[in-house]
Design a protein around this motif. Structure first.
Motif, PDB file in Angstrom:
ATOM      1  N   THR A 141       0.834  -1.308  -0.130  1.00 14.89           N
ATOM      2  CA  THR A 141      -0.239   0.107  -0.042  1.00 14.89           C
ATOM      3  C   THR A 141       0.879   1.280   0.095  1.00 14.89           C
ATOM      4  O   THR A 141       0.257   2.436   0.062  1.00 14.89           O
ATOM      5  CB  THR A 141      -0.906   0.008   1.180  1.00 14.89           C
ATOM      6  N   GLY A 142       2.206   0.996  -0.192  1.00 13.79           N
ATOM      7  CA  GLY A 142       2.958   2.428  -0.256  1.00 13.79           C
ATOM      8  C   GLY A 142       3.563   2.670   1.076  1.00 13.79           C
ATOM      9  O   GLY A 142       4.422   3.845   1.091  1.00 13.79           O
ATOM     10  N   GLN A 143       3.234   2.057   2.264  1.00 16.83           N
ATOM     11  CA  GLN A 143       3.803   2.753   3.547  1.00 16.83           C
ATOM     12  C   GLN A 143       5.125   2.287   3.626  1.00 16.83           C
ATOM     13  O   GLN A 143       5.622   1.105   3.255  1.00 16.83           O
ATOM     14  CB  GLN A 143       2.989   1.691   4.779  1.00 16.83           C
ATOM     15  N   GLU A 168       2.693  10.271  12.927  1.00 16.10           N
ATOM     16  CA  GLU A 168       2.584   9.107  11.881  1.00 16.10           C
ATOM     17  C   GLU A 168       3.296   8.111  12.345  1.00 16.10           C
ATOM     18  O   GLU A 168       3.314   6.837  11.718  1.00 16.10           O
ATOM     19  CB  GLU A 168       2.756   9.587  10.630  1.00 16.10           C
ATOM     20  N   SER A 169       4.530   8.273  12.935  1.00 13.81           N
ATOM     21  CA  SER A 169       5.531   7.479  13.228  1.00 13.81           C
ATOM     22  C   SER A 169       5.279   6.381  14.464  1.00 13.81           C
ATOM     23  O   SER A 169       4.711   6.987  15.459  1.00 13.81           O
ATOM     24  CB  SER A 169       6.861   7.929  13.541  1.00 13.81           C
ATOM     25  N   ILE A 170       5.337   5.072  14.435  1.00 13.43           N
ATOM     26  CA  ILE A 170       5.063   4.211  15.441  1.00 13.43           C
ATOM     27  C   ILE A 170       5.933   2.956  15.468  1.00 13.43           C
ATOM     28  O   ILE A 170       6.256   2.682  14.340  1.00 13.43           O
ATOM     29  CB  ILE A 170       3.407   3.643  15.332  1.00 13.43           C
ATOM     30  N   LEU A 171       6.147   2.353  16.724  1.00 17.57           N
ATOM     31  CA  LEU A 171       6.799   1.091  16.685  1.00 17.57           C
ATOM     32  C   LEU A 171       5.823   0.037  16.457  1.00 17.57           C
ATOM     33  O   LEU A 171       4.742  -0.157  17.149  1.00 17.57           O
ATOM     34  CB  LEU A 171       7.489   1.034  17.951  1.00 17.57           C
ATOM     35  N   TRP A 172       5.966  -0.693  15.246  1.00 15.29           N
ATOM     36  CA  TRP A 172       5.135  -1.609  14.886  1.00 15.29           C
ATOM     37  C   TRP A 172       5.208  -2.866  15.386  1.00 15.29           C
ATOM     38  O   TRP A 172       4.340  -3.591  15.887  1.00 15.29           O
ATOM     39  CB  TRP A 172       4.893  -1.663  13.201  1.00 15.29           C
ATOM     40  N   ALA A 173       6.672  -3.351  15.649  1.00 11.89           N
ATOM     41  CA  ALA A 173       7.045  -4.738  16.151  1.00 11.89           C
ATOM     42  C   ALA A 173       8.108  -4.302  16.957  1.00 11.89           C
ATOM     43  O   ALA A 173       9.025  -3.624  16.414  1.00 11.89           O
ATOM     44  CB  ALA A 173       6.911  -5.636  15.259  1.00 11.89           C
ATOM     45  N   HIS A 205       6.840   4.762   9.337  1.00 13.46           N
ATOM     46  CA  HIS A 205       7.118   6.288   9.481  1.00 13.46           C
ATOM     47  C   HIS A 205       6.402   6.879   8.059  1.00 13.46           C
ATOM     48  O   HIS A 205       6.090   6.089   7.141  1.00 13.46           O
ATOM     49  CB  HIS A 205       8.811   6.688   9.192  1.00 13.46           C
ATOM     50  N   PRO A 206       6.317   8.034   8.100  1.00  7.02           N
ATOM     51  CA  PRO A 206       5.606   8.598   6.765  1.00  7.02           C
ATOM     52  C   PRO A 206       6.341   8.695   5.380  1.00  7.02           C
ATOM     53  O   PRO A 206       5.741   8.201   4.404  1.00  7.02           O
ATOM     54  CB  PRO A 206       5.678  10.237   6.933  1.00  7.02           C
ATOM     55  N   ASP A 207       7.735   8.501   5.538  1.00  5.87           N
ATOM     56  CA  ASP A 207       8.671   8.132   4.473  1.00  5.87           C
ATOM     57  C   ASP A 207      10.169   8.100   5.034  1.00  5.87           C
ATOM     58  O   ASP A 207      10.154   7.949   6.032  1.00  5.87           O
ATOM     59  CB  ASP A 207       8.510   9.411   3.334  1.00  5.87           C
ATOM     60  N   GLN A 208      10.875   7.710   4.161  1.00  2.00           N
ATOM     61  CA  GLN A 208      12.205   7.208   4.176  1.00  2.00           C
ATOM     62  C   GLN A 208      13.134   8.459   4.844  1.00  2.00           C
ATOM     63  O   GLN A 208      14.132   8.160   5.426  1.00  2.00           O
ATOM     64  CB  GLN A 208      12.813   7.141   2.849  1.00  2.00           C
ATOM     65  N   SER A 209      12.621   9.712   4.858  1.00  6.12           N
ATOM     66  CA  SER A 209      13.559  10.922   5.431  1.00  6.12           C
ATOM     67  C   SER A 209      13.224  10.915   6.816  1.00  6.12           C
ATOM     68  O   SER A 209      12.516  10.992   7.512  1.00  6.12           O
ATOM     69  CB  SER A 209      12.980  12.186   4.713  1.00  6.12           C
ATOM     70  N   THR A 210      14.652  10.674   7.736  1.00  2.07           N
ATOM     71  CA  THR A 210      14.648  10.580   8.988  1.00  2.07           C
ATOM     72  C   THR A 210      14.044  11.955   9.372  1.00  2.07           C
ATOM     73  O   THR A 210      13.633  11.872  10.759  1.00  2.07           O
ATOM     74  CB  THR A 210      16.054  10.453   9.697  1.00  2.07           C
ATOM     75  N   GLY A 211      14.001  12.875   8.814  1.00  2.00           N
ATOM     76  CA  GLY A 211      13.481  14.279   9.337  1.00  2.00           C
ATOM     77  C   GLY A 211      11.935  14.072   9.733  1.00  2.00           C
ATOM     78  O   GLY A 211      11.346  14.902  10.347  1.00  2.00           O
TER      79      GLY A 211
END
Length: 98
Positions: free
Chosen positions: A23-25, A53-58, A41-47
């Protein structure tokens, strides 16, 4: 979750990958000292990684204190799977600044 694309992020330990779901996540996959984690995370940029939108999924600990794990083993431990037509890059991209 199903992974459509995964790219190894570094050549040595810890094992790290950038991954994108069907799904592009964007997901950041990391394994260090026997601990694996999947962060969304929203995208690859660490900024962008400090937002809502950032979560620890596992997260898990296999008790080995290792820094290297095969992608297939990591995905199994994380409850993730590769799409049948997934794009998998096992060699990290070359850094043009290096």
């Amino acid at each position: 979750m199903t992974i459509a694309r995964v790219v190894r992020a570094c050549r040595s330990g810890p094992s790290q990958w950038d991954a994108w779901t069907t799904t592009g996540q964007y997901l950041y996959l990391r394994y260090r000292h026997g601990e694996g984690s999947v962060e969304r995370h929203p995208d690859q940029s660490t900024g962008t990684w400090d937002g809502e939108e950032s979560i620890l999924w596992a997260r898990w600990d296999d008790g080995t204190d290792g820094d290297s794990i095969a992608l297939t083993d990591f995905l199994a431990m994380a409850g993730l799977r590769l799409a049948p037509d997934a794009e998998v890059h096992t060699t990290p991209p070359i850094d043009p600044k290096a």
